[in-house]
Scaffold this motif. Structure first.
Motif, PDB file in Angstrom:
ATOM      1  N   ASP A  53      63.786 -22.244  47.687  1.00  0.00           N
ATOM      2  CA  ASP A  53      64.112 -21.240  46.683  1.00  0.00           C
ATOM      3  C   ASP A  53      64.753 -20.064  47.416  1.00  0.00           C
ATOM      4  O   ASP A  53      64.691 -19.964  48.640  1.00  0.00           O
ATOM      5  CB  ASP A  53      62.835 -20.798  45.966  1.00  0.00           C
ATOM      6  CG  ASP A  53      63.113 -20.229  44.587  1.00  0.00           C
ATOM      7  OD1 ASP A  53      64.313 -20.060  44.250  1.00  0.00           O
ATOM      8  OD2 ASP A  53      62.158 -19.935  43.856  1.00  0.00           O
ATOM      9  N   VAL A  54      65.351 -19.206  46.649  1.00  0.00           N
ATOM     10  CA  VAL A  54      65.985 -18.025  47.238  1.00  0.00           C
ATOM     11  C   VAL A  54      65.272 -16.790  46.702  1.00  0.00           C
ATOM     12  O   VAL A  54      65.040 -16.668  45.499  1.00  0.00           O
ATOM     13  CB  VAL A  54      67.486 -17.967  46.885  1.00  0.00           C
ATOM     14  CG1 VAL A  54      68.108 -16.684  47.396  1.00  0.00           C
ATOM     15  CG2 VAL A  54      68.201 -19.174  47.460  1.00  0.00           C
ATOM     16  N   ILE A  55      64.890 -15.919  47.610  1.00  0.00           N
ATOM     17  CA  ILE A  55      64.327 -14.628  47.203  1.00  0.00           C
ATOM     18  C   ILE A  55      65.248 -13.539  47.735  1.00  0.00           C
ATOM     19  O   ILE A  55      66.070 -13.789  48.622  1.00  0.00           O
ATOM     20  CB  ILE A  55      62.885 -14.429  47.738  1.00  0.00           C
ATOM     21  CG1 ILE A  55      62.875 -14.440  49.273  1.00  0.00           C
ATOM     22  CG2 ILE A  55      61.943 -15.460  47.167  1.00  0.00           C
ATOM     23  CD1 ILE A  55      61.578 -13.971  49.871  1.00  0.00           C
ATOM     24  N   PHE A  56      65.124 -12.377  47.187  1.00  0.00           N
ATOM     25  CA  PHE A  56      65.948 -11.260  47.648  1.00  0.00           C
ATOM     26  C   PHE A  56      65.076 -10.279  48.419  1.00  0.00           C
ATOM     27  O   PHE A  56      64.046  -9.830  47.940  1.00  0.00           O
ATOM     28  CB  PHE A  56      66.642 -10.564  46.479  1.00  0.00           C
ATOM     29  CG  PHE A  56      67.702 -11.419  45.861  1.00  0.00           C
ATOM     30  CD1 PHE A  56      68.934 -11.557  46.481  1.00  0.00           C
ATOM     31  CD2 PHE A  56      67.481 -12.096  44.674  1.00  0.00           C
ATOM     32  CE1 PHE A  56      69.923 -12.363  45.934  1.00  0.00           C
ATOM     33  CE2 PHE A  56      68.450 -12.895  44.122  1.00  0.00           C
ATOM     34  CZ  PHE A  56      69.687 -13.030  44.748  1.00  0.00           C
ATOM     35  N   ASP A  57      65.496  -9.974  49.627  1.00  0.00           N
ATOM     36  CA  ASP A  57      64.794  -9.059  50.513  1.00  0.00           C
ATOM     37  C   ASP A  57      65.450  -7.680  50.366  1.00  0.00           C
ATOM     38  O   ASP A  57      66.641  -7.517  50.628  1.00  0.00           O
ATOM     39  CB  ASP A  57      64.934  -9.571  51.947  1.00  0.00           C
ATOM     40  CG  ASP A  57      64.170  -8.732  52.953  1.00  0.00           C
ATOM     41  OD1 ASP A  57      63.608  -7.688  52.561  1.00  0.00           O
ATOM     42  OD2 ASP A  57      64.132  -9.129  54.134  1.00  0.00           O
ATOM     43  N   TYR A  58      64.655  -6.705  49.908  1.00  0.00           N
ATOM     44  CA  TYR A  58      65.186  -5.351  49.673  1.00  0.00           C
ATOM     45  C   TYR A  58      64.785  -4.360  50.779  1.00  0.00           C
ATOM     46  O   TYR A  58      64.922  -3.162  50.615  1.00  0.00           O
ATOM     47  CB  TYR A  58      64.679  -4.829  48.323  1.00  0.00           C
ATOM     48  CG  TYR A  58      65.328  -5.500  47.141  1.00  0.00           C
ATOM     49  CD1 TYR A  58      66.495  -4.985  46.592  1.00  0.00           C
ATOM     50  CD2 TYR A  58      64.778  -6.639  46.582  1.00  0.00           C
ATOM     51  CE1 TYR A  58      67.099  -5.600  45.510  1.00  0.00           C
ATOM     52  CE2 TYR A  58      65.375  -7.256  45.502  1.00  0.00           C
ATOM     53  CZ  TYR A  58      66.535  -6.740  44.960  1.00  0.00           C
ATOM     54  OH  TYR A  58      67.134  -7.335  43.892  1.00  0.00           O
ATOM     55  N   ARG A  59      64.298  -4.833  51.911  1.00  0.00           N
ATOM     56  CA  ARG A  59      63.828  -3.932  52.964  1.00  0.00           C
ATOM     57  C   ARG A  59      64.930  -3.021  53.518  1.00  0.00           C
ATOM     58  O   ARG A  59      64.647  -1.938  53.990  1.00  0.00           O
ATOM     59  CB  ARG A  59      63.184  -4.717  54.104  1.00  0.00           C
ATOM     60  CG  ARG A  59      61.836  -5.313  53.707  1.00  0.00           C
ATOM     61  CD  ARG A  59      61.192  -6.043  54.834  1.00  0.00           C
ATOM     62  NE  ARG A  59      62.004  -7.240  55.132  1.00  0.00           N
ATOM     63  CZ  ARG A  59      61.669  -8.167  56.015  1.00  0.00           C
ATOM     64  NH1 ARG A  59      60.571  -8.036  56.699  1.00  0.00           N
ATOM     65  NH2 ARG A  59      62.431  -9.206  56.217  1.00  0.00           N
ATOM     66  N   LYS A  60      66.152  -3.456  53.448  1.00  0.00           N
ATOM     67  CA  LYS A  60      67.259  -2.638  53.966  1.00  0.00           C
ATOM     68  C   LYS A  60      67.885  -1.777  52.872  1.00  0.00           C
ATOM     69  O   LYS A  60      68.893  -1.128  53.095  1.00  0.00           O
ATOM     70  CB  LYS A  60      68.320  -3.531  54.590  1.00  0.00           C
ATOM     71  CG  LYS A  60      67.840  -4.228  55.847  1.00  0.00           C
ATOM     72  CD  LYS A  60      68.949  -4.993  56.516  1.00  0.00           C
ATOM     73  CE  LYS A  60      68.409  -5.655  57.763  1.00  0.00           C
ATOM     74  NZ  LYS A  60      69.406  -6.460  58.436  1.00  0.00           N
TER      75      LYS A  60
END
Length: 144
Positions: free
Chosen positions: A41-48
């Protein structure tokens, strides 16, 4: 399943259903082996501060549960049909006819082999099967 309306097609499906039950039980016993239930699956990383797509790979428990349920449901359905067919065949009153149906439809012998075991010609075996199925179909219609 009902024993009424027994057809040649249902009787001929007996051995195929038996094989399918074996296959489904094997699949059920070996579910999760290999890569068949590994999903991604694809998740979105918002750390940046902005979305970065990240791939996540792992065992798909939901898919495994769905397949397990589907296989079990199909096995139950096929086993019920098998029981129905066996009950119908074993319910044939005439011993010779019952044995012909057992050997031909349930055991999978050819009409020639059934004929040899029953000391009759293959064409007699064929006629007995056809005439009994016609008789059973007529009696079922009269009960409606």
């Amino acid at each position: 399943m009902e024993t009424e309306g027994m057809t040649r097609e249902r009787l001929e499906a007996y051995r195929s259903n038996r094989d399918e039950i074996k296959e489904l039980k094997y699949k059920l016993d070996h579910l999760g082996e290999g890569d068949s239930l590994i999903g991604n699956d694809v998740i979105f990383d918002y750390r940046k501060g902005y979305p970065m797509p990240q791939a996540v790979v792992g065992y798909d428990y939901e898919l495994g549960a769905k397949r397990r349920k589907r296989y079990k449901t199909q096995i139950v359905k096929l086993e019920a049909e098998q029981d129905c067919i066996e009950e119908w065949v074993f319910g044939i009153r005439d011993s010779r006819t019952r044995r012909i149906f057992q050997m031909y439809f349930l055991e999978g012998l050819t009409q020639e082999k059934v004929g040899r075991k029953m000391n009759m010609d293959r064409s007699v075996v064929s006629r007995k099967i056809d005439s009994y199925l016609k008789f059973a179909h007529k009696t079922q219609k009269t009960h409606l």
